[in-house]
Design an enzyme around this catalytic site. Sequence first.
Site, PDB file in Angstrom:
ATOM      1  N   LYS A   1      -1.186  -0.589  44.799  1.00 58.26           N
ATOM      2  CA  LYS A   1      -0.879  -0.118  46.155  1.00 58.26           C
ATOM      3  C   LYS A   1       0.589  -0.399  46.468  1.00 58.26           C
ATOM      4  O   LYS A   1       1.266  -1.133  45.749  1.00 58.26           O
ATOM      5  CB  LYS A   1      -1.756  -0.821  47.198  1.00 58.26           C
ATOM      6  CG  LYS A   1      -3.255  -0.706  46.992  1.00 58.26           C
ATOM      7  CD  LYS A   1      -3.780   0.690  47.196  1.00 58.26           C
ATOM      8  CE  LYS A   1      -5.287   0.739  46.976  1.00 58.26           C
ATOM      9  NZ  LYS A   1      -5.791   2.130  46.923  1.00 58.26           N
TER      10      LYS A   1
ATOM     11  N   SER B   1      -5.395   7.410  44.585  1.00 55.39           N
ATOM     12  CA  SER B   1      -5.005   6.757  45.837  1.00 55.39           C
ATOM     13  C   SER B   1      -3.498   6.593  46.000  1.00 55.39           C
ATOM     14  O   SER B   1      -3.023   6.324  47.098  1.00 55.39           O
ATOM     15  CB  SER B   1      -5.667   5.376  45.943  1.00 55.39           C
ATOM     16  OG  SER B   1      -5.150   4.497  44.966  1.00 55.39           O
TER      17      SER B   1
END
Length: 300
Positions: free
Chosen positions: A156, A84
């Site tokens: 993230k 990701s």
Amino acid sequence: MHSSSDGAAPREEDLDRSAPGDEASERPSGGAEPGADGDSSEPAKKKRKGSFWKELPVLIVVAVVLALVVKTFLVQAFYIPSGSMQNTLEIGDRVLVNKVVYHTRDVKRGDIVVFNGMDSWDPEVTYEEPTNPVSRFFRWVGSAFGVAPGEKDYIKRVIGVPGDHVKCCDAQGRVSVNGTALDERSYLYTDPVTHEQNKPSDQPFDVTVKPGTLWVMGDHRELSADSRAHQKDPGGGAIPEDRVIGRAFVVVWPVNRMKMLHIPGTFDQAIGGLAPAAPFALGMAAATPVVLLRRRLRKG
């Protein structure tokens, strides 16, 4: 003449011939004096070897305890389990996370953060929990030292901080923060074969980040189940700031991918929104003309 067998005193030449033999017979083999370091070093060596093996478990326990203290309070290693954050972070990378930095400053836009998604986000990668207590222990140790993934830990990039208005997309398909479009080409995922780059987002969104929360997104936008995918959750997709474990600042493994993780230049540009000290600064700016006017009136 008398023979030596009849008990007479030995002749002088007999004494001379026997002396060397007698001296040699009195010395220990090898010519070393009694008590010298010849044979006595062997027990000492065995003793040192024995003491090392006795001390080794203690040394290991001390090393583990010190490592856990460092991991708990200062720096922790994390394993990257998914794609990701590609191309910035690849599957299998190990990163070090600074757990102290946010005690000295606020989270900044562009920071890469590791946070705990317990009770808020579903895990991106699921793993079967070991049933064997020994396997469970080694799994815990592995996740603590960054050699095995943790199911509830995410990594993230921070796009919006409390109070920010984050929106996608503008006429050029870009994400904007407080009306300022972000140029994200330096870190968005690029396919190594086709060289095509991800769009900033395939789905539109328009959110204002609530106090105490952060809007986070992965660099591989087509693969990342980030804040966009959790907009129906209680937090509206944003994560609680108090769930942030720390800031990832360096890739340490594999060796050929070692690098520092800096904030991209796109976040250096002026982005609207008030910093914590801004209201005070604005108040001071507004009060200054009033003070000057009062002084002038007094002089008049």
